[in-house]
Every structure is written in C-alpha cells, then in structure tokens.
Design a protein around this motif. Structure first.
Motif, PDB file in Angstrom:
ATOM      1  N   ASP A 254       0.869 -58.449  44.496  1.00  0.00           N
ATOM      2  CA  ASP A 254      -0.056 -58.488  45.628  1.00  0.00           C
ATOM      3  C   ASP A 254       0.227 -59.730  46.461  1.00  0.00           C
ATOM      4  OD1 ASP A 254      -2.229 -57.581  47.212  1.00  0.00           O
ATOM      5  OD2 ASP A 254      -3.544 -59.056  46.273  1.00  0.00           O
ATOM      6  N   ALA A 255       0.013 -59.606  47.756  1.00  0.00           N
ATOM      7  CA  ALA A 255       0.116 -60.749  48.667  1.00  0.00           C
ATOM      8  C   ALA A 255      -0.845 -60.504  49.815  1.00  0.00           C
ATOM      9  CB  ALA A 255       1.541 -60.914  49.182  1.00  0.00           C
ATOM     10  N   GLU A 256      -1.675 -61.488  50.078  1.00  0.00           N
ATOM     11  CA  GLU A 256      -2.653 -61.374  51.151  1.00  0.00           C
ATOM     12  C   GLU A 256      -2.509 -62.552  52.103  1.00  0.00           C
ATOM     13  OE1 GLU A 256      -6.517 -61.132  49.474  1.00  0.00           O
ATOM     14  OE2 GLU A 256      -6.149 -59.238  48.418  1.00  0.00           O
ATOM     15  N   TRP A 257      -2.610 -62.253  53.384  1.00  0.00           N
ATOM     16  CA  TRP A 257      -2.544 -63.293  54.396  1.00  0.00           C
ATOM     17  C   TRP A 257      -3.846 -64.077  54.382  1.00  0.00           C
ATOM     18  CZ3 TRP A 257      -4.921 -63.418  59.554  1.00  0.00           C
ATOM     19  CH2 TRP A 257      -4.444 -64.476  60.343  1.00  0.00           C
ATOM     20  N   VAL A 258      -3.737 -65.403  54.295  1.00  0.00           N
ATOM     21  CA  VAL A 258      -4.919 -66.255  54.228  1.00  0.00           C
ATOM     22  C   VAL A 258      -5.369 -66.675  55.623  1.00  0.00           C
ATOM     23  CG1 VAL A 258      -5.842 -68.438  53.358  1.00  0.00           C
ATOM     24  CG2 VAL A 258      -4.312 -67.070  51.932  1.00  0.00           C
ATOM     25  N   GLY A 259      -4.412 -66.978  56.494  1.00  0.00           N
ATOM     26  CA  GLY A 259      -4.750 -67.376  57.857  1.00  0.00           C
ATOM     27  C   GLY A 259      -5.095 -68.848  57.960  1.00  0.00           C
TER      28      GLY A 259
END
Length: 286
Positions: A123-128
C-alpha cells in the motif's frame, strides 16, 4: 524405615514437582504439577517488523523502473528503515491505485511485506502538505535523489537525514537559494554516512582552523595547511569555519564550498558519475 539410598535421593531431587490431592477414599495422593514453559524473550520492535510486515512508514520515491509488463521496482527512502527496494505489483496498469501515487518528491505513507532484499509493496498513500518542485528546483531534487541512491546503503536507517531531506525539498519548493540549500544537504549526507571530517580543526596539528590560513581538505582525514604540491582545492580557513557553522552568506564561502563539496562527493562516489550534477553545472546552479 530404611534410609534413602543416594540414587533414591537423586531421583527425588530431580523429579517433577508434585502437589497433594485427595483420593476417592479421603486419603492423599501426590499429583504431578504441569511445568510452565519458559517464556521466549520478546524481540525489539524494529526486529519484529523487519522481514515481516511494515505499515504506515513515511517515505519518498527516489527512483523507479519497469519490472515485467505491469509492475515497477521502486527505491524508497523511508524514515525508519532507510533505503528499501520494493516491487509495486500492477502499478503500471491503467486503473491501479498506485499508478498516480508513486511519484518523486511526494510524501507517502507506505506499507510492505517480505523477508528478502526485494520486498513487496502492499500500500502507498499520498500524504500531501508539500509544494511541487518546478524548473531548476526540480533538477536539484533529482540531484538529491541521485546522491541518496549512490551514497546510502540499503536498510540503513537515517531518520535525521530523512528529516533533513524533507526540509531541503521544502526549501527548494519555496525558491530558497539552491547553492546554499544543496551545500547544507551534501554536508549533512556525508556526516550521516560517517565520512565527513571536522572542518573546524586541523588534522595535522589538532589546532583550531585559522580564518586567515589557506587549507586543503584530505577527504579521508580533514583540513590541513596547503602545500605547493597539493592537487586538491584550496580553501580559506574562513570558508571552513563558515561551513562548520552552516553560514553560507559570504560570496567567497559559496564559491569555495561549491568546489570543495564537488571534490569530496566525487571522492566518496569512487568515480561514479552524477548525471544530474552535470545538467546543473551546465545551468550554473551547482
């Protein structure tokens, strides 16, 4: 009652522990007590996560390249595990959730599994929260990534350097002077990898560096007064002291520190070229 023999005494001493229990006639019999197995020592938290499963790790993509038809191999710089190599399965598919996430210079929350050197991204999620790099700042960012890929060993955590990397990206995104920002990062990188000498002290005499003396920096030992036969860059003592204090406001310090760090980084790269550096040199930014 006959005395106990030595063998009987030894048997009694080594037998399993027993406790008293009533029998059916109201008497007492000895019943064996189950022994409690010894507890295994609990591994430290980092040892429990390495080689199994890691979740929610702050990370940045340093580099990626195609793997088979639909996947990528990515080089991540993570805060608590350093550089890790991961397979992003299916990341090249048109509808993959990872397709638009695995971009350089974007803060990610990453998760992976695996025991080998090449693990699997789950999984990889953009944190911003960061501005994108543009124009020359973008090239400087690629220069930082190339330095990290070529100078950092895999699976070697550098949390302080990770934080410095985040700070450097933010400074570049806000158009702070690249020549100063890059010098500070180069110096921090060499310190973190254990190859940066104390620029405030002469290695030959152990005396403090003098601002009005000209020095060279031995890449393996540190500063010493110049000699006529030295092939290395000459640096004013003031420049070395400024670099040690991270004060790059003086124009001479900026110029001399650029030449010095170019020499030191090249030495520790063992001749490996830096592609982005040449582009930046051509643009007179490095």
């Amino acid at each position: 009652m006959p005395p106990a023999t030595p063998d009987a005494a030894l048997t009694s001493a080594t037998a399993s522990p027993q406790q008293a229990a009533p029998d059916a006639q109201g008497g007492v019999v000895l019943a064996p007590v189950a022994e409690t197995p010894p507890k295994r020592p609990r591994a430290p938290a980092r040892e429990r996560t390495i080689g199994t499963k890691v979740a929610g790790q702050p990370a940045f993509v340093l580099h990626s390249y195609p793997y088979k038809e639909t996947s990528l191999i990515i080089d991540l710089f993570t805060r608590d595990f350093g550089r890790v190599a991961l397979i992003a399965k299916g990341a090249k598919r048109p509808h993959s959730q990872l397709r638009g996430v695995l971009q350089t210079f974007q803060p990610l929350s990453s998760s992976w599994v695996g025991k080998s050197e090449l693990r699997t991204l789950t999984d990889a999620e953009w944190v911003g929260g960061m501005l994108p790099l543009e124009k020359t700042a973008l090239l400087c960012g690629f220069y930082l990534n190339e330095l990290l890929v070529k100078l950092l060993a895999r699976d070697d955590a550098h949390p302080a350097l990770f934080d410095h990397y985040v700070s450097t990206l933010n400074q570049l995104a806000h158009n702070e002077p690249a020549t100063i920002v890059l010098r500070k990062f180069e110096r921090a990188l060499l310190k973190e990898t254990g190859v940066a000498a104390d620029l405030g002290r002469c290695t030959s005499t152990r005396a403090p560096v003098q601002a009005d003396v000209t020095y060279v920096v031995d890449p393996e030992r540190g500063p010493r007064p110049e000699r006529a036969s030295d092939p290395w860059p000459r640096v004013a003592g003031k420049t070395l002291l400024d670099m040690e204090r991270e004060d790059y406001q003086d124009a001479a310090t900026q110029s001399q520190s650029k030449q010095l760090m170019r020499f030191l980084v090249a030495h520790h790269l063992n001749g490996a070229p830096l592609n982005t550096r040449q582009i930046l040199v051509d643009l007179s930014q490095l």
